[in-house]
Design a protein around this motif. Structure first.
Motif, PDB file in Angstrom:
ATOM      1  N   GLY A  18       0.820  -1.203   0.000  1.00 46.16           N
ATOM      2  CA  GLY A  18       0.000   0.000   0.000  1.00 46.16           C
ATOM      3  C   GLY A  18       0.852   1.250   0.000  1.00 46.16           C
ATOM      4  O   GLY A  18       1.995   1.233   0.478  1.00 46.16           O
ATOM      5  N   THR A  19       0.308   2.343  -0.537  1.00 43.37           N
ATOM      6  CA  THR A  19       1.080   3.586  -0.630  1.00 43.37           C
ATOM      7  C   THR A  19       0.971   4.400   0.660  1.00 43.37           C
ATOM      8  O   THR A  19       0.637   5.583   0.654  1.00 43.37           O
ATOM      9  CB  THR A  19       0.609   4.426  -1.825  1.00 43.37           C
ATOM     10  N   THR A  23       1.129   0.686   6.139  1.00 44.49           N
ATOM     11  CA  THR A  23       0.448  -0.507   5.628  1.00 44.49           C
ATOM     12  C   THR A  23       0.862  -1.733   6.440  1.00 44.49           C
ATOM     13  O   THR A  23       0.115  -2.711   6.527  1.00 44.49           O
ATOM     14  CB  THR A  23       0.795  -0.713   4.139  1.00 44.49           C
ATOM     15  N   CYS A  24       2.031  -1.660   7.061  1.00 47.24           N
ATOM     16  CA  CYS A  24       2.536  -2.770   7.874  1.00 47.24           C
ATOM     17  C   CYS A  24       1.615  -3.119   9.042  1.00 47.24           C
ATOM     18  O   CYS A  24       1.790  -4.163   9.680  1.00 47.24           O
ATOM     19  CB  CYS A  24       3.936  -2.458   8.390  1.00 47.24           C
ATOM     20  N   THR A  34       3.523  -4.229   3.639  1.00 43.27           N
ATOM     21  CA  THR A  34       4.518  -3.171   3.711  1.00 43.27           C
ATOM     22  C   THR A  34       4.124  -2.000   2.825  1.00 43.27           C
ATOM     23  O   THR A  34       3.318  -2.143   1.897  1.00 43.27           O
ATOM     24  CB  THR A  34       5.911  -3.708   3.297  1.00 43.27           C
ATOM     25  N   GLY A  35       4.662  -0.843   3.132  1.00 44.88           N
ATOM     26  CA  GLY A  35       4.365   0.355   2.357  1.00 44.88           C
ATOM     27  C   GLY A  35       5.308   0.507   1.177  1.00 44.88           C
ATOM     28  O   GLY A  35       6.471   0.102   1.233  1.00 44.88           O
ATOM     29  N   ILE A  36       4.796   1.092   0.110  1.00 44.37           N
ATOM     30  CA  ILE A  36       5.609   1.354  -1.081  1.00 44.37           C
ATOM     31  C   ILE A  36       5.321   2.766  -1.574  1.00 44.37           C
ATOM     32  O   ILE A  36       4.332   3.384  -1.183  1.00 44.37           O
ATOM     33  CB  ILE A  36       5.314   0.335  -2.213  1.00 44.37           C
ATOM     34  N   GLY A  37       6.174   3.269  -2.459  1.00 46.45           N
ATOM     35  CA  GLY A  37       5.985   4.590  -3.036  1.00 46.45           C
ATOM     36  C   GLY A  37       5.055   4.557  -4.240  1.00 46.45           C
ATOM     37  O   GLY A  37       4.671   3.493  -4.735  1.00 46.45           O
ATOM     38  N   GLY A  42       2.550   2.219  -9.163  1.00 42.03           N
ATOM     39  CA  GLY A  42       2.228   2.239 -10.586  1.00 42.03           C
ATOM     40  C   GLY A  42       2.717   0.990 -11.289  1.00 42.03           C
ATOM     41  O   GLY A  42       2.028   0.437 -12.149  1.00 42.03           O
ATOM     42  N   PHE A  43       3.900   0.526 -10.881  1.00 40.40           N
ATOM     43  CA  PHE A  43       4.452  -0.698 -11.465  1.00 40.40           C
ATOM     44  C   PHE A  43       3.585  -1.899 -11.093  1.00 40.40           C
ATOM     45  O   PHE A  43       3.310  -2.778 -11.923  1.00 40.40           O
ATOM     46  CB  PHE A  43       5.885  -0.905 -10.975  1.00 40.40           C
TER      47      PHE A  43
END
Length: 330
Positions: A18-19, A23-24, A34-37, A42-43
């Protein structure tokens, strides 16, 4: 490792991305989350895949009966103070032990929510009967819990006797700046903030209401209440607080002189525009149930934020100073 972010059948694992760095929180259900950018998101949306390294694991064994004046926020502040804000960088943090087993789901969420404050990639609490009961009626999808192997090796293991732990705070300006709440009793505060994904859950507000109910006093500083979700907001107006004779959280908060619970949001946890509800637009001192206290986090860069449990936050609101909740909870 290239993982399919929806269903990874060949390793029997479902991954949640999740952005949002918190999210953790979903690790409370035994899930890798885990969190992502935004670029990574988008990927994921375009390919259904993302490159992730398998993190080494730090194991935190917490045993002992949970004292009635402690909450999970105290436990995670103890851990972050022990290993520092960089101590778990790109590592998994696994929480086990009799204390963890005794925690309800929302308290387990607090533990996993703040692993990122130690640099962690994810946090996880093994699923058990508490998890399964919580999920009843909340999902119709089949699931299969995944556990660490009995012979699993860990990068490091930390052990704590929680029965000996005292209420804690994280002093400005870092979540690892750990101190006993009683050691900060001379710190005069200007406000209290109870909210965020870390400290704005139903159980968090019930805990704060318990302190106000026990004291029978009014708050001495502005006390802001920001539920994390719409359901939490509804709970404040409908769920009776144990031992209150049927009073709801909102009634107890009103009697204590707190601000009316705001609409669900992140509120001032991340600062935001100057008109954000409860934002610190002046260099004030705040006791907060949020997760970060870096300079400028809640607004003004010279503001001072003391991270604390809902018990400690409510007790501090009643005195106008950083206060050990044992003054009201025996």
């Amino acid at each position: 490792m290239l993982l399919n972010c929806c269903y990874v059948f060949y390793i029997c694992l479902q991954v949640l991305l999740g952005t949002d760095s918190h999210t953790c929180t979903a690790g409370a259900f035994g899930q890798f989350a885990t969190g992502i950018g935004n670029t990574d998101a988008g990927f994921v949306l375009g390919t259904g895949k993302l490159l992730l390294k398998v993190p080494p694991t730090l194991r935190f064994v917490m045993d002992g009966e949970m004292p009635p004046y402690l909450l999970a926020k105290d436990l995670i502040l103890q851990i972050i103070g022990e290993i520092s804000v960089a101590g778990a960088t790109y590592k998994a943090m696994e929480f086990v032990g009799t204390t963890v087993e005794s925690l309800n789901m929302e308290e387990r969420m607090t533990l996993c929510n703040m692993v990122v404050e130690a640099g962690g990639k994810n946090g996880v609490v093994p699923a058990d009967s508490t998890t399964f009961k919580y999920l009843e009626g909340k999902t119709s999808l089949p699931y299969e819990p995944v556990y660490s192997d009995a012979q699993a090796s860990y990068l490091s293991e930390y052990r704590f006797d929680i029965s000996k732990l005292e209420p804690l705070v994280a002093k400005p300006h870092s979540p690892d700046n750990r101190a006993l709440a009683r050691e900060c009793k001379d710190v005069k505060i200007d406000r209290v903030y109870i909210g965020s994904c870390t400290g704005g859950k139903t159980e968090d507000f019930l805990a704060a209401a318990k302190v106000f109910l026990a004291s029978g006093k009014k708050v001495k500083v502005p006390t802001f209440l920001v539920p994390a979700t719409q359901k939490v907001w509804l709970d404040l107006y409908t769920l009776p607080v144990p031992g209150s004779g049927g009073k709801t959280c909102s009634q107890i908060f009103e009697e204590a002189g707190c601000d009316t619970p705001a609409s669900p949001s992140c509120g001032a946890c991340l600062g935001g525009p100057k008109d954000t509800y409860a934002r610190m637009n002046e260099p004030k001192v705040c006791v907060s149930t949020t997760n970060r206290n870096f300079p400028g986090r809640m607004g003004h860069k010279e503001g001072q934020i003391y991270l604390a449990s809902p018990y400690t936050a409510a007790a501090s609101a009643l005195t106008g100073y950083v206060t050990d909740p044992r003054e009201f909870l025996q």
